[in-house]
Motif scaffolding. Structure first.
Motif, PDB file in Angstrom:
ATOM      1  N   GLN A 109      30.424  20.294  53.993  1.00 48.20           N
ATOM      2  CA  GLN A 109      31.579  20.025  53.141  1.00 48.20           C
ATOM      3  C   GLN A 109      32.221  21.321  52.672  1.00 48.20           C
ATOM      4  OE1 GLN A 109      32.908  16.822  52.489  1.00 48.20           O
ATOM      5  NE2 GLN A 109      34.596  18.219  52.006  1.00 48.20           N
ATOM      6  N   GLN A 110      31.400  22.300  52.313  1.00 44.23           N
ATOM      7  CA  GLN A 110      31.943  23.593  51.890  1.00 44.23           C
ATOM      8  C   GLN A 110      32.752  24.233  53.004  1.00 44.23           C
ATOM      9  OE1 GLN A 110      28.552  25.863  50.563  1.00 44.23           O
ATOM     10  NE2 GLN A 110      28.404  24.764  48.630  1.00 44.23           N
ATOM     11  N   ASP A 132      36.015  22.372  53.319  1.00 42.44           N
ATOM     12  CA  ASP A 132      36.892  22.714  52.192  1.00 42.44           C
ATOM     13  C   ASP A 132      37.548  24.077  52.390  1.00 42.44           C
ATOM     14  OD1 ASP A 132      36.221  20.292  51.020  1.00 42.44           O
ATOM     15  OD2 ASP A 132      34.806  21.187  49.586  1.00 42.44           O
ATOM     16  N   THR A 142      41.488  24.817  52.595  1.00 45.18           N
ATOM     17  CA  THR A 142      42.095  25.781  51.674  1.00 45.18           C
ATOM     18  C   THR A 142      42.833  26.878  52.432  1.00 45.18           C
ATOM     19  OG1 THR A 142      40.367  25.373  50.032  1.00 45.18           O
ATOM     20  CG2 THR A 142      41.606  27.419  49.806  1.00 45.18           C
ATOM     21  N   ARG A 174      42.393  17.391  53.817  1.00 44.88           N
ATOM     22  CA  ARG A 174      41.004  17.515  53.378  1.00 44.88           C
ATOM     23  C   ARG A 174      40.152  16.473  54.086  1.00 44.88           C
ATOM     24  NH1 ARG A 174      37.144  15.771  50.100  1.00 44.88           N
ATOM     25  NH2 ARG A 174      35.878  17.324  49.033  1.00 44.88           N
TER      26      ARG A 174
END
Length: 108
Positions: A83-84, A87, A91, A98
């Motif tokens: 998930q990081q 993300d 970004t 997303r």
């Protein structure tokens, strides 16, 4: 030190990285037996991934040589790390929207 803004860095590679994340998401959503079978054919998977993402074949071969392709499932820690990554890709505008990794993981 300021982090680099990858959204303006090499648009071709940015598009390739977005495709690679999509490919990773597809792999995460595969049933475990199919995922394990792919692990028996790493060179073919690397070739297909290189073709679909536009990334160099040696890069994909190295990535898939290191991939676990196991039946162990995904721990919460692994999902958090994925998930990081997703993300950061969003970004940095490497992907257009997303992604919630937990929505695409097969939970057999």
């Amino acid at each position: 030190m300021k982090k680099p803004d990858f959204s303006s860095f090499n648009p071709g590679k940015r598009a390739s990285l977005g495709k690679l994340l999509g490919l990773s998401a597809a792999c995460l959503s595969m049933p475990f037996p199919a995922f394990a079978q792919a692990g028996k054919h790493r060179d073919e998977v690397a070739r297909l991934a290189a073709k679909s993402t536009g990334l160099d074949l040696p890069i994909m071969q190295r990535a898939f040589a290191r991939a676990p392709f196991s039946h162990s499932g995904f721990t919460e820690e692994v999902l958090d790390e994925q998930q990081q990554t997703a993300d950061v890709f969003f970004t940095q505008k490497l992907i257009p929207k997303r992604i919630d990794i937990r929505d695409i993981v097969w939970r057999g």
